[in-house]
Design an enzyme around this catalytic site. Structure first.
Site: not given
Ligand code: GLP
Length: 241
Positions: A67, A135, A137, A142
């Site tokens: 990414d 979280n 990801h 996400e």
């Protein structure tokens, strides 16, 4: 999914670097999927040492990173291209032309399409390295009901990710709100995946990924559906298992 627990992050890095060494010795022109974040840094340090000591040869290796932030140039110190050069590529005998990080500049939708096509032309990813967000990801995919997107895509970052990553910027307002990320399909198409997690802050995401149901609200949970994935955890990250 196989889960291995090590005493500390150094032991995690040692195990991960040994997996890289064995994949590269079996396939000297392997395609590696690489990750950013603090977690893989000790592994990259070990890969640099193994390369310097002559145990790993990167001269024919090709890499594709997961990414990049939208809007950051490769020269920006918080960009993932900059990170990869600093933490790994500048210190090993890799041909920089064989290293790829998605571009967050210009026509990002087109960059995303081109990125998937390039990985396919390269023959797919032999070994994908992953970290995990607080979280759950992976890459920058996400949690949201439509997180299981196959292709590389443009993602709006959650506040939790912006807060976690603001340490790389002078303030959280400077953190880009969007990123380009390999999709869940791209990650799942890798032949082998290793996910590293260290520290107590990752323990609930790790527990939900390992023990919970597969859900786009915890993107790492999809890894249970892959047939060759190892989680390499330190005791803190594994404390809720
Ligand atoms: C970023 C990256 C992820 C990484 C995550 C965790 O959001 N896009 O690939 O896994 O951060 O980073 P850290 O290892 O610093 O906790």
């Amino acid at each position: 999914m196989q889960v291995y627990v090590y005493r500390n992050e150094e032991q995690v890095a040692k195990a991960a670097s040994m997996i890289f060494a064995s994949v590269i010795s079996e396939k000297p022109d392997a395609v590696l999927g690489l990750a950013t974040g603090s977690t893989p840094i000790p592994t990259y340090k070990r890969l640099i040492s193994l390369n310097k000591d002559g145990y790993i040869d990167f001269s024919r290796i090709r890499t594709y990173n997961l990414d990049e932030y939208v809007g950051l140039s490769p020269e920006h110190p918080a960009s993932y291209r900059y990170f990869m050069n600093e933490q790994l590529f500048d210190h090993i005998n890799i041909d920089k032309n064989n290293t790829h990080v998605p571009s967050g500049l210009g026509d990002v939708e087109k960059n995303a399409e081109d990125y998937d096509a390039a990985i396919e032309r390269a023959g797919g990813i032999d070994l994908q390295l992953l970290g995990i967000g607080h979280n759950g990801h992976i890459g920058f995919n996400e949690p949201n009901p439509r997180a299981f997107i196959y292709k590389t895509n443009i993602i709006t970052l959650t506040q939790s990710t912006i807060d976690a990553n603001s340490r790389m910027f002078s303030c959280s307002d400077e953190v880009p709100r969007q990123a380009i990320s390999l999709g869940i399909g791209g990650i799942m198409s890798s032949k082998r995946i290793i996910l590293l997690a260290t520290g107590r802050g990752k323990s609930s995401a790790v527990r939900d990924a390992v023990k919970g149901d597969i859900t786009p609200l915890l993107p790492a949970s999809i890894l249970k559906a892959h047939n060759n994935v190892q989680f390499l955890l330190d005791e803190d990250a594994a404390c809720l298992l």
